[in-house]
Design a protein around this motif. Sequence first.
Motif, mmCIF file in Angstrom:
data_model
loop_
_atom_site.group_PDB
_atom_site.id
_atom_site.type_symbol
_atom_site.label_atom_id
_atom_site.label_comp_id
_atom_site.label_asym_id
_atom_site.label_seq_id
_atom_site.Cartn_x
_atom_site.Cartn_y
_atom_site.Cartn_z
ATOM 1 N N ARG A 59 10.360 40.165 31.383
ATOM 2 C CA ARG A 59 11.391 40.082 30.130
ATOM 3 C C ARG A 59 11.397 38.730 29.623
ATOM 4 N NH1 ARG A 59 15.681 38.398 28.262
ATOM 5 N NH2 ARG A 59 16.771 37.801 30.212
ATOM 6 N N ASN A 60 11.378 37.568 30.520
ATOM 7 C CA ASN A 60 11.413 36.360 30.296
ATOM 8 C C ASN A 60 10.358 35.611 29.741
ATOM 9 O OD1 ASN A 60 14.094 36.031 31.133
ATOM 10 N ND2 ASN A 60 13.883 35.404 33.124
ATOM 11 N N LEU A 61 9.337 36.260 30.425
ATOM 12 C CA LEU A 61 7.875 35.934 29.813
ATOM 13 C C LEU A 61 7.640 36.260 28.640
ATOM 14 C CD1 LEU A 61 4.791 34.573 30.288
ATOM 15 C CD2 LEU A 61 4.454 36.758 31.436
ATOM 16 N N SER A 62 8.126 37.616 28.333
ATOM 17 C CA SER A 62 7.746 38.027 26.847
ATOM 18 C C SER A 62 8.487 37.435 26.022
ATOM 19 C CB SER A 62 8.173 39.569 26.828
ATOM 20 O OG SER A 62 8.341 40.078 25.724
ATOM 21 N N ALA A 63 9.902 37.038 26.286
ATOM 22 C CA ALA A 63 10.717 36.393 25.380
ATOM 23 C C ALA A 63 10.250 34.988 24.867
ATOM 24 C CB ALA A 63 12.168 36.298 25.824
ATOM 25 N N LYS A 64 9.797 34.322 25.834
ATOM 26 C CA LYS A 64 9.411 32.797 25.870
ATOM 27 C C LYS A 64 7.893 32.680 25.241
ATOM 28 C CE LYS A 64 12.823 31.353 29.029
ATOM 29 N NZ LYS A 64 13.909 30.764 28.527
ATOM 30 N N SER A 65 7.167 33.820 25.050
ATOM 31 C CA SER A 65 5.891 33.440 24.711
ATOM 32 C C SER A 65 5.448 34.027 23.400
ATOM 33 C CB SER A 65 4.776 33.949 25.699
ATOM 34 O OG SER A 65 5.073 35.332 26.131
ATOM 35 N N THR A 66 4.588 33.732 22.682
ATOM 36 C CA THR A 66 4.090 34.316 21.483
ATOM 37 C C THR A 66 2.749 35.070 21.665
ATOM 38 O OG1 THR A 66 5.084 32.555 20.300
ATOM 39 C CG2 THR A 66 3.584 33.852 19.147
ATOM 40 N N PHE A 67 2.420 36.335 21.488
ATOM 41 C CA PHE A 67 1.565 37.009 21.644
ATOM 42 C C PHE A 67 0.599 36.933 20.491
ATOM 43 C CE2 PHE A 67 -1.351 40.523 22.350
ATOM 44 C CZ PHE A 67 -1.466 40.415 23.858
ATOM 45 N N PRO A 68 -0.825 36.807 20.744
ATOM 46 C CA PRO A 68 -1.548 36.809 19.451
ATOM 47 C C PRO A 68 -1.939 37.972 19.042
ATOM 48 C CG PRO A 68 -2.842 35.817 21.522
ATOM 49 C CD PRO A 68 -1.405 35.993 21.902
ATOM 50 N N GLU A 69 -1.650 38.385 17.791
ATOM 51 C CA GLU A 69 -1.662 39.808 17.430
ATOM 52 C C GLU A 69 -3.227 40.436 16.859
ATOM 53 O OE1 GLU A 69 1.673 41.121 15.231
ATOM 54 O OE2 GLU A 69 2.859 40.288 16.742
ATOM 55 N N LYS A 70 -4.125 39.469 16.918
ATOM 56 C CA LYS A 70 -5.533 39.772 16.545
ATOM 57 C C LYS A 70 -6.131 40.763 17.253
ATOM 58 C CE LYS A 70 -6.664 34.979 15.348
ATOM 59 N NZ LYS A 70 -7.588 33.956 15.518
ATOM 60 N N PHE A 71 -5.905 41.160 18.547
ATOM 61 C CA PHE A 71 -6.780 41.900 19.229
ATOM 62 C C PHE A 71 -6.049 43.174 19.655
ATOM 63 C CE2 PHE A 71 -7.106 37.362 20.248
ATOM 64 C CZ PHE A 71 -8.641 36.847 19.786
ATOM 65 N N ASN A 72 -6.417 44.272 18.993
ATOM 66 C CA ASN A 72 -5.362 45.331 19.019
ATOM 67 C C ASN A 72 -5.557 45.946 20.407
ATOM 68 O OD1 ASN A 72 -4.652 45.576 16.486
ATOM 69 N ND2 ASN A 72 -6.340 46.995 15.830
ATOM 70 N N ASN A 73 -6.707 45.993 21.129
ATOM 71 C CA ASN A 73 -6.642 46.562 22.653
ATOM 72 C C ASN A 73 -5.691 45.534 23.419
ATOM 73 O OD1 ASN A 73 -8.451 48.330 21.671
ATOM 74 N ND2 ASN A 73 -10.288 47.329 22.830
ATOM 75 N N GLN A 74 -5.625 44.549 23.252
ATOM 76 C CA GLN A 74 -4.846 43.637 24.192
ATOM 77 C C GLN A 74 -3.125 43.712 23.628
ATOM 78 O OE1 GLN A 74 -5.379 42.106 26.958
ATOM 79 N NE2 GLN A 74 -7.495 42.485 26.860
ATOM 80 N N LEU A 75 -3.101 43.937 22.369
ATOM 81 C CA LEU A 75 -1.854 44.222 21.491
ATOM 82 C C LEU A 75 -0.902 45.342 22.027
ATOM 83 C CD1 LEU A 75 0.656 43.156 19.933
ATOM 84 C CD2 LEU A 75 -0.838 44.060 18.048
ATOM 85 N N ALA A 76 -2.054 46.629 22.320
ATOM 86 C CA ALA A 76 -1.455 47.782 22.722
ATOM 87 C C ALA A 76 -0.982 47.722 24.152
ATOM 88 C CB ALA A 76 -2.783 48.904 22.540
#
Length: 132
Positions: free
Chosen positions: A28-45
């Motif tokens: 949860r902390n990692l998710s909250a403190k990082s910005t996920f690049p949303e270009k790559f649908n497979n990784q985003l999924a």
Amino acid sequence: QHDELGQATLLNLLMRNYLHYNSYELARNLSAKSTFPEKFNNQLARYLYYTGRIKVVQLDYADAQANLTQAMRKAPEHGALGFKVEVQKLLVIIELLMGELPDRNLFSSKPFKKALKPYFVVTQAVKRGDLA
């Protein structure tokens, strides 16, 4: 240079590792403190799936349902059946926990019929009120 695909992959690997070892707070902390690049649908999924799992453990069912629904939409149209089955299993559980009944058509659709059969049985028991 910015290697966004590498960053997305690394974040997913870290999230998978934290969840594997039940380190939900670290994930949860990692998710909250990082910005996920949303270009790559497979990784985003996959990332949405992991964040959905975190939300379930935090009892935030509405957000978990939203994340997992988005994960299904971002998943590859063809293939990735195992991933889609896992997401659907969680979605069925979340809907039941939220007091909703999953759509019956979900259980009869060809790719999910066999894998979701035990979930269908539970859903039918909840519908009948037979929880014995």
